[in-house]
Design an enzyme around this catalytic site. Structure first.
Site, PDB file in Angstrom:
ATOM      1  N   SER A  86      -7.152   3.612 -35.216  1.00 37.07           N
ATOM      2  CA  SER A  86      -7.231   3.825 -36.666  1.00 37.07           C
ATOM      3  C   SER A  86      -8.646   4.224 -37.062  1.00 37.07           C
ATOM      4  O   SER A  86      -8.870   4.697 -38.181  1.00 37.07           O
ATOM      5  CB  SER A  86      -6.798   2.556 -37.413  1.00 37.07           C
ATOM      6  OG  SER A  86      -7.451   1.412 -36.889  1.00 37.07           O
ATOM      7  N   ASP A 112      -7.783   0.178 -28.107  1.00 33.75           N
ATOM      8  CA  ASP A 112      -6.636   1.092 -28.104  1.00 33.75           C
ATOM      9  C   ASP A 112      -6.840   2.237 -27.124  1.00 33.75           C
ATOM     10  O   ASP A 112      -7.922   2.840 -27.091  1.00 33.75           O
ATOM     11  CB  ASP A 112      -6.507   1.729 -29.494  1.00 33.75           C
ATOM     12  CG  ASP A 112      -5.342   1.196 -30.283  1.00 33.75           C
ATOM     13  OD1 ASP A 112      -4.429   0.586 -29.687  1.00 33.75           O
ATOM     14  OD2 ASP A 112      -5.339   1.394 -31.507  1.00 33.75           O
ATOM     15  N   LYS A 128      -4.705  -1.632 -25.325  1.00 33.82           N
ATOM     16  CA  LYS A 128      -3.403  -1.589 -26.010  1.00 33.82           C
ATOM     17  C   LYS A 128      -2.812  -0.200 -25.813  1.00 33.82           C
ATOM     18  O   LYS A 128      -3.512   0.805 -25.988  1.00 33.82           O
ATOM     19  CB  LYS A 128      -3.543  -1.915 -27.495  1.00 33.82           C
ATOM     20  CG  LYS A 128      -2.218  -1.762 -28.264  1.00 33.82           C
ATOM     21  CD  LYS A 128      -2.243  -2.436 -29.616  1.00 33.82           C
ATOM     22  CE  LYS A 128      -2.933  -1.675 -30.706  1.00 33.82           C
ATOM     23  NZ  LYS A 128      -2.372  -0.344 -30.990  1.00 33.82           N
ATOM     24  N   GLU A 184       0.639   2.222 -26.761  1.00 27.78           N
ATOM     25  CA  GLU A 184       1.820   2.347 -27.617  1.00 27.78           C
ATOM     26  C   GLU A 184       3.052   2.787 -26.816  1.00 27.78           C
ATOM     27  O   GLU A 184       2.933   3.591 -25.890  1.00 27.78           O
ATOM     28  CB  GLU A 184       1.552   3.389 -28.720  1.00 27.78           C
ATOM     29  CG  GLU A 184       0.495   2.968 -29.710  1.00 27.78           C
ATOM     30  CD  GLU A 184       0.342   3.943 -30.882  1.00 27.78           C
ATOM     31  OE1 GLU A 184       1.165   4.873 -31.028  1.00 27.78           O
ATOM     32  OE2 GLU A 184      -0.615   3.756 -31.653  1.00 27.78           O
ATOM     33  N   GLU A 236       4.675  -3.399 -35.138  1.00 22.92           N
ATOM     34  CA  GLU A 236       4.211  -2.775 -36.389  1.00 22.92           C
ATOM     35  C   GLU A 236       5.389  -2.303 -37.220  1.00 22.92           C
ATOM     36  O   GLU A 236       6.244  -1.547 -36.759  1.00 22.92           O
ATOM     37  CB  GLU A 236       3.276  -1.588 -36.059  1.00 22.92           C
ATOM     38  CG  GLU A 236       2.751  -0.928 -37.329  1.00 22.92           C
ATOM     39  CD  GLU A 236       1.517  -0.064 -37.109  1.00 22.92           C
ATOM     40  OE1 GLU A 236       0.971  -0.043 -35.988  1.00 22.92           O
ATOM     41  OE2 GLU A 236       1.104   0.602 -38.085  1.00 22.92           O
TER      42      GLU A 236
END
Ligand code: KIV
Length: 270
Positions: free
Chosen positions: A52, A90, A120, A122, A189
């Site tokens: 982000s 991330d 992390k 996704e 999320e």
């Protein structure tokens, strides 16, 4: 010692023990040493260097342009501010999908150069075998399911996930497969809250929710959302615990006025 009196550095097994003891996990993003230090001193358990960063500091509309190099840089900055919290970073868009060797090299850099304690990643199907092998190589991996922002074009928007029976069943299965592949935790999320609760109840590893209701093992927010500093997006699930954008603008205006009127620097400010 942090201002909350928590002295021992949190570890990945420690995170699991928090779930076993029913202690809720406090997670928050950070992108620099300045905020990371304040968050660590306030007793945050897990600091996530989120991609982000591309939106909140890079000014972009999504996270897709963030690079491995940028994440290594921000992770190393955050590392210098953190003493107790667990530091996870991330993996950016397409940094682990181009073959295992590349994934290992990119993830390894986050730990070796950035000082992260885990990464992390996704999604599930496209990365499952890679995650299994990364964990075997000693790289702790946190999964991320539901609204996965790196797949924003496939998903078509930032809406809630897991509302249809088919998607809910797939997400339940994905969560199990990620735990079985060795993930130490999962970010959930924008999942339908009942589904997030079912996933959380069915896993031994802790879940960290964002916009997924109160029944995850912990919660994560983007730090500048919590502080009321990021005004571009205001998702309904964000609670602003402070409204700092206004005071920042006001302080800068006061400074500008003082400079323009010759009031700064004043006597003793030289
Ligand atoms: O990039 C990020 O900040 C994240 C969290 C919001 C979960 O992935």
């Amino acid at each position: 010692m942090s201002s909350e009196g928590k002295t021992r550095a949190l570890t990945i097994p420690g995170l699991r023990r928090m779930k076993e003891k029913g202690e809720r996990i406090v997670a928050l993003t950070a992108y620099d040493a300045l905020f990371a230090r304040l968050e660590d001193q306030a007793g945050v358990d897990l600091i996530l260097v989120g991609d982000s960063v591309g939106m909140v500091y890079g000014g972009r509309a999504d996270t897709l342009a963030v690079t491995v190099e940028q994440m290594v840089y921000h992770t190393a900055c955050v590392r210098r501010g953190v003493e107790r919290a667990l530091l996870i970073t991330d993996m950016p868009f397409l940094s682990v999908q181009g073959g295992f060797d590349e994934a290992l090299r990119n993830c390894g850099r986050m730990l070796a150069e950035g000082g992260a304690q885990g990464v992390k990643i996704e999604g599930c199907a496209a990365v499952l075998e890679t995650i299994r092998r990364l964990v075997e190589c000693g790289i702790p991996v946190m999964g991320h399911l539901g609204l996965i922002p790196q797949s924003i074009h496939r998903l078509g928007g930032y809406g809630q996930r897991g509302r249809s029976a088919g998607e809910a069943a797939q997400l339940l299965e994905d969560a199990q497969r990620l735990e079985e592949a060795g993930c130490f935790s999962l970010v959930l999320e924008k999942l339908e809250p009942g589904l997030a609760a079912r996933i959380t109840g069915g896993l031994r590893i802790p879940t960290i929710g964002i916009g997924s209701g109160p029944d995850c093992d912990g919660q994560v927010l983007v730090n500048v959302d919590l502080l009321g500093l990021y005004e571009e997006l205001q998702p309904a699930f964000v609670r602003r615990f402070a409204e700092l954008a206004g005071p920042v603008r006001e302080a800068v205006r006061d400074y500008a006025t003082a400079v323009r009127l010759g009031g700064f620097p004043g006597p003793g400010e030289i």
